[in-house]
Every structure is written in C-alpha cells, then in structure tokens.
Design an enzyme around this catalytic site. Sequence first.
Site, PDB file in Angstrom:
ATOM      1  CG  HIS A  77      43.206  41.257  28.753  1.00  0.00           C
ATOM      2  ND1 HIS A  77      44.619  41.106  29.087  1.00  0.00           N
ATOM      3  CD2 HIS A  77      42.968  42.417  27.921  1.00  0.00           C
ATOM      4  CE1 HIS A  77      45.267  42.011  28.210  1.00  0.00           C
ATOM      5  NE2 HIS A  77      44.671  43.018  26.991  1.00  0.00           N
ATOM      6  N   PRO A 297      51.310  39.679  44.553  1.00  0.00           N
ATOM      7  CG  PRO A 297      53.300  40.186  42.485  1.00  0.00           C
ATOM      8  CD  PRO A 297      53.051  39.870  44.493  1.00  0.00           C
ATOM      9  CE  LYS A 301      40.859  38.530  42.401  1.00  0.00           C
ATOM     10  NZ  LYS A 301      40.714  39.077  40.815  1.00  0.00           N
TER      11      LYS A 301
HETATM   12  C1  PHB Z   1      51.333  43.396  35.955  1.00  0.00           C
HETATM   13  O1  PHB Z   1      51.681  44.534  36.832  1.00  0.00           O
HETATM   14  O2  PHB Z   1      50.675  45.087  34.748  1.00  0.00           O
HETATM   15  C2  PHB Z   1      51.035  42.898  36.897  1.00  0.00           C
HETATM   16  C3  PHB Z   1      51.120  42.517  37.848  1.00  0.00           C
HETATM   17  C4  PHB Z   1      50.130  40.733  38.912  1.00  0.00           C
HETATM   18  C5  PHB Z   1      49.340  40.499  37.686  1.00  0.00           C
HETATM   19  C6  PHB Z   1      49.132  41.065  36.658  1.00  0.00           C
HETATM   20  C7  PHB Z   1      50.039  41.586  36.034  1.00  0.00           C
HETATM   21  O3  PHB Z   1      49.054  39.601  38.757  1.00  0.00           O
END
Ligand code: PHB
Length: 395
Positions: A77, A297, A301
């Site tokens: 990405h 989340p 990170k």
């Molecule tokens: C995901 O579960 O794909 C996910 C979770 C938190 C993020 C980005 C992706 O910041």
Amino acid sequence: MSEIPTRTRIVIIGGGPAGSLLAHLLHVRGIESALLELRSREHVLERVRAGVIEHESAEILRRTGLGKRMDEEGFVHEGVNLAHSGEMLRIDFQRLTGKHVTIYGQTELQKDLFDVVDADGVPLIDEAEGVRVDGIEDHSPAVGFTRHGREHTITCDFVIGCDGAHGVTREFIPAGARRTYERQYPFCWVGLLSETPPIDDELIYASHERGFALCSMRNEHRSRYYVQGPADTTVEEWPDDRFWSELTARLPEAVADGLVTGPSIEKIVTPLRSWVSEPLRHGRLFLAGDAAHVVPPTGAKGLNLAISDVVYLVDALAGNYDRGSTAGLDEYSERAMARVWKAVRFSWWMTTMLHRFPGMSDDFERRLQKAELDYLFGSENAQRAMAENYVGLPH
Ligand code: PHB
Ligand code: APR
C-alpha cells in the site's frame, strides 16, 4: 513437539510475533533458545489480528527468510485515506517518503513464524502453564513451568518476556524497580470480518460526528471493518445490520455507495488504551513487545513495535555472545523505549484526532480536533509527518 531441554542460553516466554521472531533471529545469529507458550499452537494460530507491516519491518522479515509468502500474498500500500466532513484525503506515502507499508495479516505471519521456528529446530513448548522465573539477579536464572501435569525447569543465561499485555513475566521485576504509564480512552472498537471484497484498494480512516470508522482488508475477498462504540459495549449489541448501517453513515456518501455487505464471520470488541511499563530490563530479565507496551490500534503500531524491540534485543544479545560486550544489553531499554514512545505519541495523536470523545460537544476540544484535521487536509508538511510515522520511523 521436540524434547524439553533442561538448559539453554535464552528462555523466551510467549510465542506470539515477538517471541517467535526473537527465537528465529537468535537462531540466525547462532544463539540457542527455547520458546514457552501458554496456549496451544492451534489457539495461537487462530487469533485474528491487524496486519499493517511498516516498510522497515517488512525489510527485516525479508532479510531473515520470512518474506516469501508475505510478498506473494500480501499487498503493498503506497498510501492511506482519511475521510472527514464528507471529504477524502489520500496520504501518498510513496511521494511523501519514498516508502510504503505491506498489508499481511498477523495470523498469516504467525503461521510463517511457527514454521520457521520448527525448521530452525527451536523447541516450541506450548501449553506451558504456571511459568515462574527465579534468579534474574544472579548468573543463571531458572524458568519453571507445568506441562500436562509435569513440572519442568530450564536454566539459562537470559529470560525474555514476550508474553503480551496479559503476561506475567514483567511481574518478576520488583514493583519498586518499574513504573507504568497509562491512558484509557473512553470508547472501544467493534470489529467485523466478512467474506466480501474490500470497499477500496487502500485503508480508509474516517472521522465523523457519529464516531470513528476504519475500512481495512485481509485480501481481495475478505474485509475488515471497525466502528467506534461505547466503552462498555458488547458484541451482542452489534448485530450485522446495526454494524453495516453505522459504518455506512460514517463514510462519505460516494465511498459508502461502493460498500459490499455480507454476513460477519467474526466480530470483536477491543478496548483502546496506551500503556507502557519501564524499564525493559531487570538483571537477566528483558521484556519485548506487548509485554511492555500497548498502543491503541489506530496507528497499527503494535506488531511493528514488537519487531523493532526484537531487532534491538537480538543485536544486544549477539554483542554479548560474539564480543563479550554488555554495552548493547545495558542500552537496550533506553534504545527501544525511544522508539516506543514515538509510536505511543503517534497512536495517541491518531486516536485523539479521529474519535468522538463522549461529552465533547461544540466545545474547545472539538474545535481543536476540527482544526487538526483541517490543517492535515490542507498542509503537505503535516501529511508528510503523518506519512513518515505511518510507514515507520527508522530503527
Ligand atoms: C486491521 O485490522 O486491518 C487494522 C487495524 C488497525 C489499523 C489498521 C488495520 O490501524
Ligand atoms: N506464559 C507463556 N506464554 C504466555 C503467558 C504466560 N504466562 N501469557 C501470555 N502468553 C502468550 C500468549 O498466549 C501469546 O501467544 O504470549 C503471547 C503474546 O503474544 P502477543 O499478545 O501477540 O504479543 P507480542 O508477541 O508482543 O505481539 C505484539 O501482536 O497482539 C498483537 O497488538 C499486538 O500487534 C501486537 C503484537
């Protein structure tokens, strides 16, 4: 499972991404270890987790023989999208930083890690219960545990706690020798996994009056979505219909028009918190990954911090064994923490900017939040700062 040793150089407690990557990287440097995991292998492999891998994290996985499936099945990405007040902004990582991220589910990475640890011949001792650690202030610590009703003890040079946020290893550091820092956020994420094509080729983070939403994915046929919910909500309060209509309401109309809904195949509620325990070392005990720090989340990170801790720790342990130098071990906590705190800051910033805080009406903080988003949408410098953090600060 291979035989349980009675002595090894490094005992690693916890077989998640931090522990299993550590075991592999130590093996690559010729350092013997044993991996203790509380749950069964199958249980660890079934956990559904995020999967945004920073530019440098991916390079490390590639360099150490873990890149094959990630490169075949993962997705590069080169940007991420932010939605706010009906507008979409693309943060172009490639143009702003020359870097990208790789989307590869942590569940898949965990499988690759167990496979490589098996191939390395590292004993992976699952269903190891009641772990206790003795003698971390002496020369030869001992780790005791029970497996299927039998007691075992492994003596070693160093013990590494990689047992995650609910782990016990850090408790073996005397309370007076550690300090914790914490921020609880007054909301949670409700997450839904569905067998539907993703709404977009890239992730969308949305800020809306009704609350935050995130559109993510696992592959071309599998999507992962999140919406902000109240702190005390439960999965039962989010039947699929409610979830989909709330998600739709929080996305710009033109984007929501492309949403393909379907039955959920998994649904979770995740609380959001920032939590740090310092230092990462006491005597011969070291901590890495979620065992020492948890981030919300929002910035994706957690996994990447586990990887950077492990890289620093392997360097330090290799310095000890190859050159007899303890300098790396002495500096590990400070070195790792300098990077951890920057990710704590970034995750807190993303969380604060994008969520609806209960009680926040049209007051000062709400205005600041809007100003923050307007600034980001209008300034390439601000976008570059976000991109630099999202793709990962240098190790
Ligand atoms: C995901 O579960 O794909 C996910 C979770 C938190 C993020 C980005 C992706 O910041
Ligand atoms: N004894 C042995 N193992 C334990 C114990 C214990 N007392 N307690 C927990 N464990 C195991 C857990 O079962 C789990 O497999 O330790 C492992 C910790 O793994 P994670 O929680 O995944 O933590 P970490 O390896 O640091 O990975 C951090 O993974 O969960 C995500 O958000 C997290 O993305 C971040 C990354």
